[in-house]
Design a protein around this motif. Structure first.
Motif, PDB file in Angstrom:
ATOM      1  N   ARG A   1       0.832  -1.219   0.000  1.00  0.00           N
ATOM      2  CA  ARG A   1       0.000   0.000   0.000  1.00  0.00           C
ATOM      3  C   ARG A   1       0.867   1.269   0.000  1.00  0.00           C
ATOM      4  NH1 ARG A   1      -5.404   1.381   0.578  1.00  0.00           N
ATOM      5  NH2 ARG A   1      -5.970  -0.816   0.847  1.00  0.00           N
ATOM      6  N   GLY A   2       1.862   1.283  -0.867  1.00  0.00           N
ATOM      7  CA  GLY A   2       2.691   2.466  -1.023  1.00  0.00           C
ATOM      8  C   GLY A   2       3.777   2.629   0.013  1.00  0.00           C
TER       9      GLY A   2
ATOM     10  N   GLY B   1      -8.009   5.257   6.169  1.00  0.00           N
ATOM     11  CA  GLY B   1      -7.683   6.111   5.041  1.00  0.00           C
ATOM     12  C   GLY B   1      -6.893   5.344   3.988  1.00  0.00           C
ATOM     13  N   GLU B   2      -6.518   6.056   2.942  1.00  0.00           N
ATOM     14  CA  GLU B   2      -5.892   5.407   1.797  1.00  0.00           C
ATOM     15  C   GLU B   2      -4.498   4.857   2.092  1.00  0.00           C
ATOM     16  OE1 GLU B   2      -6.857   4.539  -1.319  1.00  0.00           O
ATOM     17  OE2 GLU B   2      -8.825   4.957  -0.472  1.00  0.00           O
ATOM     18  N   ASP B   3      -3.750   5.517   2.984  1.00  0.00           N
ATOM     19  CA  ASP B   3      -2.357   5.118   3.154  1.00  0.00           C
ATOM     20  C   ASP B   3      -2.080   4.345   4.439  1.00  0.00           C
ATOM     21  OD1 ASP B   3      -2.875   7.272   4.768  1.00  0.00           O
ATOM     22  OD2 ASP B   3      -0.985   8.313   4.361  1.00  0.00           O
TER      23      ASP B   3
ATOM     24  N   ARG C   1     -10.684  -0.706   7.637  1.00  0.00           N
ATOM     25  CA  ARG C   1     -10.104  -0.219   6.366  1.00  0.00           C
ATOM     26  C   ARG C   1     -10.584   1.196   6.074  1.00  0.00           C
ATOM     27  NH1 ARG C   1      -5.935  -0.852   4.170  1.00  0.00           N
ATOM     28  NH2 ARG C   1      -6.008   1.388   4.553  1.00  0.00           N
ATOM     29  N   GLY C   2     -11.862   1.445   6.244  1.00  0.00           N
ATOM     30  CA  GLY C   2     -12.393   2.766   5.986  1.00  0.00           C
ATOM     31  C   GLY C   2     -11.835   3.817   6.928  1.00  0.00           C
TER      32      GLY C   2
ATOM     33  N   GLY D   1     -10.393  -5.505   2.612  1.00  0.00           N
ATOM     34  CA  GLY D   1      -9.414  -4.429   2.564  1.00  0.00           C
ATOM     35  C   GLY D   1      -8.104  -4.671   3.275  1.00  0.00           C
TER      36      GLY D   1
ATOM     37  N   ASP E   1      -4.308  -5.532   3.847  1.00  0.00           N
ATOM     38  CA  ASP E   1      -3.094  -5.445   3.025  1.00  0.00           C
ATOM     39  C   ASP E   1      -2.140  -6.593   3.288  1.00  0.00           C
ATOM     40  OD1 ASP E   1      -3.783  -2.791   1.987  1.00  0.00           O
ATOM     41  OD2 ASP E   1      -3.344  -2.097   4.031  1.00  0.00           O
TER      42      ASP E   1
ATOM     43  N   ARG F   1      -4.163   6.066  13.915  1.00  0.00           N
ATOM     44  CA  ARG F   1      -3.532   6.946  12.926  1.00  0.00           C
ATOM     45  C   ARG F   1      -3.210   8.304  13.541  1.00  0.00           C
ATOM     46  NH1 ARG F   1      -0.796   6.043   9.144  1.00  0.00           N
ATOM     47  NH2 ARG F   1      -1.714   7.257   7.462  1.00  0.00           N
TER      48      ARG F   1
END
Length: 700
Positions: free
Chosen positions: A18-19, A212-214, A208-209, A247, A249, A157
């Motif tokens: 995931r980046g 966030g994206e990262d 997952r929601g 979702g 990873d 987070r």
């Protein structure tokens, strides 16, 4: 032109998830440390994790943090449920990031394993390890818990965590929903495998929601439950796929429940014993899979990757033993890696009684901020001392290595031809073969540090004096350990009576026992000796048990069609008839260590070892060992004669400390001579206590 450089280890290959690029394939798996629970301990927790980040670990997962107070690992245990919790955890994440690391917060709910009375689960069931029956969650309460997980993920987070891991293994709440054994519902959250997966999948999707994206999301998923009516192999793979779809990873594998009657984390469990189950999960999903459980050395971990069983490896206790584990990859020589021997003495056993985690092989673990455990830094030349260490058991080897690290001139004396003390004996007990490489490491690292090791040298006062009778050393540490306590039974040594042996002679193989043996003393040593004597002929001392044989005797199957991974246990034929005796009236084995005692008791039962408590020893005769045992009345004693060929005495130990007083009498200052480890305190023989004392005994 060919290169002579060794091939790069697959463990050191980076991987992007995931980046986020992880520098290698080594993950510190979740382990409760006892430092997560109080805000005032978070500084020590930060130092602990930061040291592992400096050591090169690619990703760290914290010990479990509760998403609600009721679901925490214990009343008052660590939570990530409020903004205040998140602010406090900034201490941890800032330290890890400053050290170049990445860290996930593990989120969990213990369900029916909670230690309070307000337990919840999928259904109204009671765990064998709990006193209370769980309340079956309502649909509304399930929705509240989904929201609680999402809230904790968002808080993680804001606390600076790189993401979270959702615990859905080891028999905790989400795993309780997945297994028929604990999910007896008939509504939308039970009744068939798809509905049993619904709540765990909703949790993962909500997390997952919230991330966030990262934000990285790992899910720890069970690959085999090892309980009756647990998930079968098809359901395990379906759960893994569901987590991926929701979702996740990464997937971290988990093995067994806390109530399982199969050992999963002890030294007797073969390395990589459950790797085939992990390989099946990896083949069923498209996201990276982290293999965990008994992957102790770089060689074990590399084999898991090269076999295609996993994409990364998860280590917990090995990183207690050696925070620089990653740096040992590709470095031959026993001195480079401090091995985990899966003894549980200072890690899981400490957790069970509410003490902070440490490590037998590395007493510094968990005490990184305590100056008494600071890493040695060479002192100034004028402060260097000449130090004698007498006795090269675990304590002596530890003390000598640490003293050499400070730059002192160290001579380590050992009367025997090889080092080891009690480790030398432990490695011969079936299931304790890991003590052999541990001992080799202690010896190798001491020698590599510059310790002058002199084996086969019995030390007297004259050994430590100069020719003119003055002290030859600035300091003497007496680490000579213990000797078995002798007993004097009437009739000993007379013709025709059973032979009486000290336990060390039996374990070392200096004497052999006949077909019927009485073991006197049922502490840890007595239990080990009884297992050694009763072990079937095919189980040779000092050789690890093959995985297939271990599975057979514990009733573990790799057949994915079998629920819970359990089958009938194979019978064992003991080599001898053994009776284990103790004076105390309490049940034999009741004082053994929390995480291993039940395993030893099960071993004794499987080997047909007879156990007697409240024994009084009377005499030996040609008929055998005469004893009395409690009768039916409160003061009644019943005589018995045990028809045995041998008696092995495991009645405790005495310290080997006489040299210390003799040295003071010969002119050494009292403060310059100290006893350490068993030589100081021989009660309830404890290698961790001895090695911990050795670390504290040596300063700059």
């Amino acid at each position: 032109m060919t290169s002579s450089a060794p091939p790069a280890s697959p463990l050191l290959e980076p991987i992007t998830v995931r980046g986020t690029t992880l520098p290698n394939r080594v993950v510190m798996a979740s382990m409760h440390l006892g430092l997560e629970d109080r805000v005032e301990d978070l500084g020590a927790l930060a130092a602990f994790y930061a040291e592992r980040a400096v050591g090169g670990v690619g990703l760290i997962v914290t010990g479990g943090l509760g998403v609600t107070p009721e679901g925490a690992v214990a009343p008052g245990a660590g939570l990530l449920a409020t903004e205040e919790d998140a602010r406090a955890h900034r201490t941890v994440t800032d330290a890890v990031h400053a050290a170049g690391g990445r860290i996930l917060a593990q989120l969990l709910h213990t369900g029916r394993y909670a230690r309070g009375a307000d337990l919840v689960s999928a259904s109204a069931t009671r765990a064998p390890i709990s006193r209370h029956t769980a309340h079956a969650l309502t649909v509304g309460e399930i929705a509240e818990l989904v929201a609680a997980y999402a809230r904790s993920a968002a808080l993680a987070r804001s606390a600076g965590y790189d993401g979270v891991e959702v615990m859905a293994s080891e028999g905790y709440l989400l795993n309780q929903f997945l297994a028929p054994a604990t999910n007896r519902r008939t509504d939308a959250y039970g009744g068939d495998a798809a509905r049993r997966r619904r709540f765990p999948q909703e949790v993962v999707a909500a997390v997952r929601g919230a991330l966030g994206e990262d934000g990285l999301l790992s899910v720890r998923t069970s690959v085999t439950d090892l309980v009756a009516d647990g998930q079968d192999g098809e359901e395990v793979l379906a759960a893994a796929a569901a987590f991926e779809a929701a979702g996740a990873d990464l997937l971290m594998t988990g093995v067994g429940w806390h109530e399982s009657r199969v050992p999963t984390v002890l030294t007797s469990v073969p390395r990589a014993a459950f790797l085939d189950a992990t390989a099946r999960v990896r083949a069923a999903v498209g996201i990276p899979v982290i293999a965990a459980n008994r992957l102790t050395t770089p060689a074990d971990a590399e084999a898991a990757l090269t076999a295609g069983a996993a994409d990364l490896v998860g280590l917990a206790r090995p990183l207690l033993a050696d925070p620089d584990w990653v740096r040992s990859i590709g470095r031959p020589g026993a001195e480079h890696l401090t091995p985990c021997i899966a003894c549980n003495q200072a890690c899981l056993d400490h957790v069970m009684v509410g003490r902070p985690v440490s490590c037998l092989m590395n007493p510094r673990a968990g005490r990184e901020t305590d100056p008494r455990y600071a890493r040695p830094v060479p002192v100034a030349l004028g402060r260097r001392r000449r130090i004698a260490v007498v006795g090269a058991g675990p304590a002596g080897l530890t003390a000598a290595h640490r003293a050499a690290g400070f730059g002192h001139d160290v001579v380590l004396y050992e009367a025997a031809d090889e080092v080891g003390g009690q480790f030398r004996l432990a490695r011969r007990i079936p299931g304790k073969e890991e003590f052999a490489p541990a001992l080799e490491h202690l010896r190798a690292r001491a020698v590599a540090a510059g310790v002058d090791l002199r084996t086969g040298t019995a030390v007297t006062v004259d050994t430590l004096l100069t020719d003119d009778g003055a002290p030859a050393f600035d300091e003497v540490l007496v680490t000579a350990g213990v000797r078995p306590r002798a007993v004097d039974l009437p009739g000993m040594g007379e013709p025709g009576v059973p032979a009486v042996h000290a336990y060390d002679d039996v374990v070392a193989g200096r004497v052999s026992c006949g077909p019927r043996v009485a073991v006197v003393g049922a502490g840890g040593v007595g239990v080990d000796v009884a297992q050694l004597l009763a072990a079937p002929e095919g189980e040779r001392p000092g050789e690890p048990e093959p995985i297939t044989a271990w599975r057979a005797r514990w009733g573990v199957t790799d057949d994915p069609s079998v629920r819970g991974g359990l089958t009938e246990r194979a019978p064992r034929t003991p080599a001898r008839e053994v009776v284990l005796l103790q004076r105390s009236p309490e049940p034999i084995g009741s004082r053994l260590r929390p995480t291993s005692g039940w395993v030893h008791r099960a071993e004794l039962a499987a080997l047909g070892v007879e156990r007697m408590s409240g024994v009084a020893y009377e005499r030996l005769s040609e008929d055998g060992l005469h004893i009395t045992v409690p009768g039916d009345g409160p003061d009644e004693r019943v005589p018995r004669v045990l028809d045995v060929t041998d008696v092995v005495v495991c009645a405790g130990q005495e310290p080997e400390a006489g040299l210390a007083g003799d040295l003071v009498a010969a002119g050494y200052l009292a403060g310059a001579v100290r006893t350490v480890g068993g030589a100081e305190d021989a009660r309830e023989l404890d290698a961790y206590r001895a090695m911990d004392a050795a670390v504290r005994a040596v300063t700059g």
